[in-house]
Design a protein around this motif. Structure first.
Motif, PDB file in Angstrom:
ATOM      1  N   CYS A 118     -37.467 -99.657 -51.835  1.00 11.93           N
ATOM      2  CA  CYS A 118     -38.840 -99.276 -51.483  1.00 11.93           C
ATOM      3  C   CYS A 118     -38.952 -98.774 -50.038  1.00 11.93           C
ATOM      4  N   ASN A 133     -40.094 -96.973 -55.182  1.00  9.86           N
ATOM      5  CA  ASN A 133     -41.270 -96.262 -54.685  1.00  9.86           C
ATOM      6  C   ASN A 133     -41.252 -96.334 -53.156  1.00  9.86           C
ATOM      7  N   THR A 152     -40.471 -96.490 -60.142  1.00  9.48           N
ATOM      8  CA  THR A 152     -40.301 -95.029 -60.089  1.00  9.48           C
ATOM      9  C   THR A 152     -41.560 -94.313 -60.572  1.00  9.48           C
ATOM     10  N   CYS A 153     -42.668 -94.575 -59.903  1.00  5.80           N
ATOM     11  CA  CYS A 153     -43.941 -93.945 -60.271  1.00  5.80           C
ATOM     12  C   CYS A 153     -44.494 -93.055 -59.156  1.00  5.80           C
ATOM     13  N   HIS A 154     -43.631 -92.658 -58.208  1.00  8.24           N
ATOM     14  CA  HIS A 154     -44.005 -91.734 -57.137  1.00  8.24           C
ATOM     15  C   HIS A 154     -45.129 -92.298 -56.270  1.00  8.24           C
ATOM     16  N   LEU A 155     -45.033 -93.575 -55.964  1.00  6.98           N
ATOM     17  CA  LEU A 155     -46.013 -94.228 -55.107  1.00  6.98           C
ATOM     18  C   LEU A 155     -45.571 -94.184 -53.652  1.00  6.98           C
ATOM     19  N   THR A 156     -46.545 -94.252 -52.744  1.00  4.85           N
ATOM     20  CA  THR A 156     -46.251 -94.326 -51.306  1.00  4.85           C
ATOM     21  C   THR A 156     -47.028 -95.507 -50.715  1.00  4.85           C
TER      22      THR A 156
END
Length: 408
Positions: free
Chosen positions: A356, A327, A298-302
């Protein structure tokens, strides 16, 4: 009550049980772990219990009190035990509200030269109005007691002033603390200035937990300054839920590239984003980086971050556990990441990819990883829409002789 050869757990005991327990310690030479849950032994029962704990035959090593009613008088009795019992090394209070006067008495026992306690846990046990005073008491313990190696003050409203008082003890040369837990303690960046000065002088601290505090990027920058000037023994740093963004990742990368002792970094539930991960990957690629466990759940990655991760996996031979759960990596991002996972330098053993945004479109790439990577033993794909076809491709890869997957 449940019983094992060396451990007893009692629930809902009253004062009348104190004498019976005392007799147990007079005769039993095997019991090493005792836990009380929601008990009301009262002062009379606790006094009798403590008389038993002071018996020569008593070899109890761990005493845990969970949601119990403990008065100052009872803490005074426990303090007497600490000054006489050479076996007791672990004392835990969880959700057991303790008055300042009670903790003051307990700390007197902890400061006794005969006290051999190594682990003290006071989780969710301090009253808001007493926290600062208690931190002063604990600081005096840290100055006097060289045996204490673990201190857990999590879920207490210490605040920045409380930590300032505590750090006076932490910075003392007699303090030998190896593990410090200040999670959910209402800390801000001001506490990080104090903790940074502690990190610079500590020769023993290996684990620091400060998750669920609003430290912010500036706070973590202060911590990183301390870590970069430290004695180089910190191994485990937990910064989850600390209101962080990409701005803190450059100093963290500098720590990764300069602190060979750091093997575990948890950044769960922080908005570091793709830019933040790009900066972290620069640290991961450095030869001095020894990180083994990186949690970015949950680190706002794409999917845009996957090329940077892939490049890091090309060169980093130490990373063993990578958590990218929750993410939005997507299929394209996963396909890119798989190129890194297949590289001979990649020694990853556990990979967490729950929720994900993956579908069966990436399963071919994942299957090729399983066919080539003989280090991967755990792959978590829960919460993804892989469909039957995707699962079938993965199952076909599981029977390949190279595949060493144990948990799927």
């Amino acid at each position: 009550m449940s019983f094992s050869p060396h451990r007893l757990i009692f629930c809902h005991l009253t004062a009348s049980c104190g004498r019976d327990l005392s007799l147990v310690f007079e005769t039993n030479q095997y019991l090493t772990d005792l836990e009380f849950v929601k008990n009301t032994l009262e002062d009379s029962g606790m006094k009798l219990l403590c008389e038993g704990l002071k018996q020569p035959n008593c070899i109890l090593q761990a005493l845990r009190l969970y949601r119990c009613l403990i008065s100052p008088a009872s803490c005074g009795a426990l303090a007497a035990v600490l000054s006489t019992n050479q076996w007791l090394t672990e004392l835990e209070f969880s959700e057991t509200k303790l008055e300042a006067s009670a903790l003051k008495l307990l700390c007197e026992g902890l400061k006794d030269p005969n006290c051999k306690l190594q682990k003290l846990k006071l989780c969710a046990s301090l009253l808001p109005e007493n926290s600062e005073a208690v931190c002063k008491y604990l600081a005096s313990v840290l100055i006097c007691n060289p045996h204490l190696t673990e201190l857990d003050l999590s879920e207490n409203p210490l605040g920045d002033i409380g930590v300032k008082y505590l750090c006076e003890g932490l910075r003392h040369s007699n303090c030998k603390l190896e593990k410090l837990d200040l999670s959910t303690c209402y800390l801000t960046q001001a506490s990080c200035v104090e903790l940074s000065s502690f990190l610079q002088v500590s020769q023993t601290l290996k684990e620091l937990f400060v998750f669920a505090n609003a430290l912010g990027d500036t706070g973590v920058q202060h911590l990183c300054e301390g870590l970069q000037h430290a004695k180089g023994i910190i191994e485990n740093l937990v910064l989850s839920e600390c209101s962080l963004s990409a701005a803190c990742c450059e100093p963290l990368a500098q720590v990764l590239s300069s602190t060979q002792s750091l093997t575990r970094l948890l950044l769960i539930n922080n908005k570091i984003g793709d830019l933040g991960l790009k900066l972290l990957c620069e640290g991961l690629k450095q030869p001095d980086c020894q990180l083994k466990d990186l949690a970015l759940w949950t680190c706002h990655l794409t999917g845009a971050c996957c090329q940077d991760l892939c490049n890091a996996l090309y060169t980093n031979e130490h990373l063993r556990d990578l958590d990218l759960s929750d993410n939005a990596l997507g299929d394209k991002g996963m396909q890119v990441l798989c190129e890194g996972l297949k590289h001979p330098c990649c020694k990853l053993q556990t990979l967490w990819l729950a929720e994900c945004h993956l579908t069966d479109a990436c399963c071919g790439a994942l299957a090729s990883v399983l066919n080539r990577n003989d280090n991967l033993t755990l792959l978590d794909l829960s919460g993804n829409d892989l469909k039957d076809f995707g699962v079938q491709m993965l199952c076909d890869a599981l029977i390949h002789p190279i595949c060493k997957l144990q948990t799927f």
